[in-house]
Design an enzyme around this catalytic site. Sequence first.
Site, PDB file in Angstrom:
ATOM      1  N   ARG A 128       0.856  -1.194   0.000  1.00 37.72           N
ATOM      2  CA  ARG A 128       0.000   0.000   0.000  1.00 37.72           C
ATOM      3  C   ARG A 128       0.881   1.229   0.000  1.00 37.72           C
ATOM      4  NH1 ARG A 128      -5.721  -1.465   2.614  1.00 37.72           N
ATOM      5  NH2 ARG A 128      -6.391  -1.998   0.535  1.00 37.72           N
ATOM      6  N   GLN A 133      -0.363   2.414  -6.038  1.00 36.52           N
ATOM      7  CA  GLN A 133      -1.785   2.766  -5.984  1.00 36.52           C
ATOM      8  C   GLN A 133      -2.530   2.432  -7.281  1.00 36.52           C
ATOM      9  OE1 GLN A 133      -2.080   6.764  -4.528  1.00 36.52           O
ATOM     10  NE2 GLN A 133      -3.249   6.102  -2.756  1.00 36.52           N
ATOM     11  N   SER A 139      -8.406  -2.406  -3.715  1.00 30.82           N
ATOM     12  CA  SER A 139      -9.138  -1.151  -3.518  1.00 30.82           C
ATOM     13  C   SER A 139     -10.153  -0.918  -4.633  1.00 30.82           C
ATOM     14  CB  SER A 139      -8.172   0.030  -3.446  1.00 30.82           C
ATOM     15  OG  SER A 139      -7.449  -0.029  -2.253  1.00 30.82           O
ATOM     16  N   TYR A 235      -3.731  -1.581   7.438  1.00 32.60           N
ATOM     17  CA  TYR A 235      -4.833  -2.513   7.702  1.00 32.60           C
ATOM     18  C   TYR A 235      -5.125  -2.574   9.195  1.00 32.60           C
ATOM     19  CZ  TYR A 235      -4.389  -4.533   3.012  1.00 32.60           C
ATOM     20  OH  TYR A 235      -4.378  -4.728   1.663  1.00 32.60           O
TER      21      TYR A 235
HETATM   22  P1  NAD Z   1      -9.969  -3.984   4.793  1.00 32.66           P
HETATM   23  O1  NAD Z   1     -10.778  -4.393   3.612  1.00 32.66           O
HETATM   24  O2  NAD Z   1      -8.851  -4.863   5.235  1.00 32.66           O
HETATM   25  O3  NAD Z   1     -10.968  -3.809   6.048  1.00 32.66           O
HETATM   26  C1  NAD Z   1     -12.150  -3.053   5.967  1.00 32.66           C
HETATM   27  C2  NAD Z   1     -12.272  -2.162   7.170  1.00 32.66           C
HETATM   28  O4  NAD Z   1     -12.686  -2.926   8.313  1.00 32.66           O
HETATM   29  C3  NAD Z   1     -10.981  -1.464   7.585  1.00 32.66           C
HETATM   30  O5  NAD Z   1     -11.174  -0.058   7.580  1.00 32.66           O
HETATM   31  C4  NAD Z   1     -10.706  -2.000   8.987  1.00 32.66           C
HETATM   32  O6  NAD Z   1     -10.094  -1.041   9.827  1.00 32.66           O
HETATM   33  C5  NAD Z   1     -12.111  -2.335   9.449  1.00 32.66           C
HETATM   34  N1  NAD Z   1     -12.179  -3.228  10.614  1.00 32.66           N
HETATM   35  C6  NAD Z   1     -11.459  -4.342  10.904  1.00 32.66           C
HETATM   36  N2  NAD Z   1     -11.829  -4.856  12.091  1.00 32.66           N
HETATM   37  C7  NAD Z   1     -12.828  -4.081  12.573  1.00 32.66           C
HETATM   38  C8  NAD Z   1     -13.628  -4.092  13.746  1.00 32.66           C
HETATM   39  N3  NAD Z   1     -13.469  -5.019  14.685  1.00 32.66           N
HETATM   40  N4  NAD Z   1     -14.549  -3.113  13.895  1.00 32.66           N
HETATM   41  C9  NAD Z   1     -14.722  -2.141  12.968  1.00 32.66           C
HETATM   42  N5  NAD Z   1     -14.002  -2.078  11.841  1.00 32.66           N
HETATM   43  C10 NAD Z   1     -13.059  -3.024  11.645  1.00 32.66           C
HETATM   44  O7  NAD Z   1      -9.376  -2.538   4.626  1.00 32.66           O
HETATM   45  P2  NAD Z   1      -9.264  -1.636   3.318  1.00 32.66           P
HETATM   46  O8  NAD Z   1     -10.592  -1.107   3.018  1.00 32.66           O
HETATM   47  O9  NAD Z   1      -8.598  -2.396   2.243  1.00 32.66           O
HETATM   48  O10 NAD Z   1      -8.308  -0.433   3.743  1.00 32.66           O
HETATM   49  C11 NAD Z   1      -7.901  -0.077   5.030  1.00 32.66           C
HETATM   50  C12 NAD Z   1      -7.148   1.268   4.979  1.00 32.66           C
HETATM   51  O11 NAD Z   1      -6.061   1.268   4.079  1.00 32.66           O
HETATM   52  C13 NAD Z   1      -8.016   2.427   4.545  1.00 32.66           C
HETATM   53  O12 NAD Z   1      -7.760   3.505   5.397  1.00 32.66           O
HETATM   54  C14 NAD Z   1      -7.549   2.777   3.180  1.00 32.66           C
HETATM   55  O13 NAD Z   1      -7.766   4.140   2.881  1.00 32.66           O
HETATM   56  C15 NAD Z   1      -6.099   2.447   3.278  1.00 32.66           C
HETATM   57  N6  NAD Z   1      -5.553   2.199   1.934  1.00 32.66           N
HETATM   58  C16 NAD Z   1      -4.357   2.781   1.587  1.00 32.66           C
HETATM   59  C17 NAD Z   1      -3.821   2.565   0.314  1.00 32.66           C
HETATM   60  C18 NAD Z   1      -2.533   3.206  -0.098  1.00 32.66           C
HETATM   61  O14 NAD Z   1      -1.923   3.889   0.699  1.00 32.66           O
HETATM   62  N7  NAD Z   1      -2.070   2.994  -1.302  1.00 32.66           N
HETATM   63  C19 NAD Z   1      -4.478   1.743  -0.589  1.00 32.66           C
HETATM   64  C20 NAD Z   1      -5.684   1.157  -0.192  1.00 32.66           C
HETATM   65  C21 NAD Z   1      -6.202   1.394   1.069  1.00 32.66           C
END
Ligand code: NAD
Length: 391
Positions: A128, A133, A139, A235
């Site tokens: 990430r 990206q 994503s 994550y």
């Molecule tokens: P994911 O699909 O792994 O998880 C979905 C969401 O569930 C996450 O936000 C996680 O915090 C949440 N979660 C896990 N356990 C939980 C609980 N017990 N209660 C409530 N929520 C819970 O995550 P994702 O959507 O792939 O992305 C997570 C983060 O990474 C986001 O902030 C996203 O913006 C960031 N991200 C960054 C990049 C980058 O920098 N290139 C790329 C993609 C995503």
Amino acid sequence: MIVGVPKEIYPGERRVALTPVVVPMLAKAGLEVAIEAGAGTEAGYPDAQYQDKGAKVLPDRAAVFAQCDIIVQVLCYGANDKNGANDLGLMRRGQLLVGFMRPLGSAETVQQLAQTGVTAFAVELMPRTTRAQSMDALSSMASIAGYKAVLIVANTLPRIFPMLTTAAGTITPSRVLVIGAGVAGLQAIATAKRLGAVISAYDVRPAAKEQVQSLGARFVELPLETQDAQDARGYAKAQDEAFYAKQRELLGRVVAESDAVITTAVVPGKKAPVLVTADMVKGMAPGSVILDLAAERGGNCELTKPGETVVQHGVTLIGTINLAAGVPHHASQTYARNLTSFLVNLVKDGKVRPAESDDIIRDTLLTQNGEVVNARVRESLGMPALAVVSG
Ligand code: NAD
């Protein structure tokens, strides 16, 4: 080198790994494209469009695997746990395979992939970073799934989303709760907002609060210790059962007040935490809807049946999996762009660049020369670390 696109075979899968528009982009990088006849049809990309852009059309799956150096798929064996094993016999040593493989799913599956001799790159392992990206397929697909989830909920709910003031009285807006405000959750919030719902959202990662609020939703504050909730990759980290029990207790009231709940909470490599219990479902008003986007990973709701829609205590529980396949045209468009960026970075002057030279290649490389070579995957699946050959 020739990049081959077989037709997706997972039941109900309508996406395709490459779209016609990326064929010239790959050609510029020295990569030819060959598709299996009809590979893009269900996503709205007929064979003729690929041919117009310079791709070859091959008659069947076996021909694609036999004639191509790089096979790109949406759901490869591993992510395709229904009939993906059919492809194992078609793969050959040294051939490249790129796509979703569920690399943190099972040691047996990744070992079977390794034994074919393919050099496999799992898109789920994409780092990430800013540079990666444009290749981040998790994503892109999560975003589409979050959007589609809201449409399904809106269509199932016996209420409308927006507030309406009419001569026949005022209709109050639907209240939607989103649990897990990552990529899918944030897109769900944005989509539900456009439809006029009143939205609350919760996430364990403190960083999610500002993002939720910036979309006009209320962030549900739970008095829980969550400083250590995020790993270095962004994550969520797994929490202990006592934490989840407390979380369920605190979320109970918010769930009961909601007309619809969309859950997306997952932790990489782990079963999804149960955040909505049977009792919490019982506490919801009849006609309420829960859509569990974590269904594929075991589900965030105790009563979710993965792949099915069931009604329990008057509440409709939607456990649909693979939601992005329900929007195949745009899901394929974004996935194809992700793969194209990845391939252009992977191959230079007709040669695959060595994994050591690039963190994107190194992190996504899952199997090579008959071995599961990814250290993170080996550790997560409890496989012993590979011996480092020195000298
Ligand atoms: P994911 O699909 O792994 O998880 C979905 C969401 O569930 C996450 O936000 C996680 O915090 C949440 N979660 C896990 N356990 C939980 C609980 N017990 N209660 C409530 N929520 C819970 O995550 P994702 O959507 O792939 O992305 C997570 C983060 O990474 C986001 O902030 C996203 O913006 C960031 N991200 C960054 C990049 C980058 O920098 N290139 C790329 C993609 C995503």
